[in-house]
Design a protein around this motif. Structure first.
Motif, mmCIF file in Angstrom:
data_model
loop_
_atom_site.group_PDB
_atom_site.id
_atom_site.type_symbol
_atom_site.label_atom_id
_atom_site.label_comp_id
_atom_site.label_asym_id
_atom_site.label_seq_id
_atom_site.Cartn_x
_atom_site.Cartn_y
_atom_site.Cartn_z
ATOM 1 N N GLN A 11 0.771 -1.561 -0.021
ATOM 2 C CA GLN A 11 0.196 0.466 0.156
ATOM 3 C C GLN A 11 1.271 1.478 -0.156
ATOM 4 O O GLN A 11 0.515 2.277 -1.167
ATOM 5 C CB GLN A 11 -1.222 0.370 1.432
ATOM 6 C CG GLN A 11 -1.900 1.513 0.879
ATOM 7 C CD GLN A 11 -2.971 1.321 2.260
ATOM 8 O OE1 GLN A 11 -2.752 0.266 2.973
ATOM 9 N NE2 GLN A 11 -3.656 2.311 2.430
ATOM 10 N N LEU B 136 0.651 4.301 -3.247
ATOM 11 C CA LEU B 136 0.665 5.719 -3.359
ATOM 12 C C LEU B 136 1.762 6.834 -3.141
ATOM 13 O O LEU B 136 1.607 7.503 -3.513
ATOM 14 C CB LEU B 136 1.226 6.021 -1.504
ATOM 15 C CG LEU B 136 -1.037 5.171 -0.398
ATOM 16 C CD1 LEU B 136 -0.746 5.760 1.035
ATOM 17 C CD2 LEU B 136 -1.761 6.180 -1.115
ATOM 18 N N VAL C 245 -9.560 6.344 -5.563
ATOM 19 C CA VAL C 245 -8.716 5.172 -4.476
ATOM 20 C C VAL C 245 -9.796 4.388 -4.356
ATOM 21 O O VAL C 245 -11.394 4.575 -5.168
ATOM 22 C CB VAL C 245 -8.474 6.199 -3.483
ATOM 23 C CG1 VAL C 245 -7.226 6.599 -3.773
ATOM 24 C CG2 VAL C 245 -9.471 6.720 -2.576
ATOM 25 N N HIS C 246 -9.918 3.115 -4.021
ATOM 26 C CA HIS C 246 -11.075 2.058 -3.493
ATOM 27 C C HIS C 246 -12.491 2.895 -2.912
ATOM 28 O O HIS C 246 -13.193 2.101 -2.557
ATOM 29 C CB HIS C 246 -10.017 1.070 -3.213
ATOM 30 C CG HIS C 246 -9.784 -0.198 -4.537
ATOM 31 N ND1 HIS C 246 -9.954 -0.366 -5.207
ATOM 32 C CD2 HIS C 246 -8.144 0.048 -4.743
ATOM 33 C CE1 HIS C 246 -9.584 -0.923 -6.180
ATOM 34 N NE2 HIS C 246 -8.373 -0.680 -5.804
ATOM 35 N N GLU D 198 -8.905 5.865 2.000
ATOM 36 C CA GLU D 198 -7.462 5.451 1.160
ATOM 37 C C GLU D 198 -6.746 7.028 0.815
ATOM 38 O O GLU D 198 -5.668 7.413 0.190
ATOM 39 C CB GLU D 198 -7.815 4.516 0.164
ATOM 40 C CG GLU D 198 -8.050 2.874 1.058
ATOM 41 C CD GLU D 198 -8.075 2.542 -0.903
ATOM 42 O OE1 GLU D 198 -7.697 3.032 -1.448
ATOM 43 O OE2 GLU D 198 -8.095 1.356 -0.410
ATOM 44 N N THR D 199 -7.443 8.031 1.281
ATOM 45 C CA THR D 199 -7.748 9.270 0.380
ATOM 46 C C THR D 199 -6.635 10.470 1.305
ATOM 47 O O THR D 199 -6.962 9.766 2.634
ATOM 48 C CB THR D 199 -9.189 10.389 0.211
ATOM 49 O OG1 THR D 199 -9.748 10.360 1.578
ATOM 50 C CG2 THR D 199 -10.032 9.395 -0.622
#
Length: 129
Positions: free
Chosen positions: A98, A102, A123-124, A128-129
């Motif tokens: 991950q 990023l 993003v999923h 995740e932002t």
């Protein structure tokens, strides 16, 4: 619809369809997505007639061409510990997949911005932002 928000969307659609059946009044559901490749499946899930009620706006409708870049990471990366001189027997710092994703996404976005381009990153999930 098999992500975290899938059950929420399914519950909303199920309740809406039940309301239509019980009230005998039609309700229009409008679904929009910038990245949905299986729009026909979603339309069928929403009980839309694909011949008369499905509208798909492809890339030809975009005022500016869209360029998509897909990044993937297959394994953990081993990097020397920050600020440390490599020593024999000293373990390298493992970098998660991950974190690698990023960093790669950030590097790609920053390079495009420096070239004067606009960037949008999908993003999923919200966290995740």
């Amino acid at each position: 619809l098999n992500e975290d928000r899938g059950p929420v969307i399914e519950a909303l659609v199920a309740r809406t369809l039940r309301l239509v059946e019980s009230s005998q009044q039609m309700i229009r559901i409008v679904g929009l997505s910038a990245t949905l490749p299986n729009y026909v499946d979603v339309a069928l899930f929403l009980r839309v007639n694909p011949q008369t009620g499905l509208y798909h706006f492809g890339a030809e409708y975009r005022p500016v061409p869209l360029k998509q870049t897909f990044l993937g990471v297959t394994k953990r990366l081993e990097k020397p510990r920050e600020g440390a001189k490599p020593k024999e027997g000293r373990p390298a710092k493992a970098v998660s997949q991950q974190t690698q994703m990023l960093e790669l996404a950030f590097d790609k976005a920053l390079a495009a911005l420096r070239r004067g381009k606009q960037v949008m990153v999908f993003v999923h999930a919200r966290n995740e932002t």
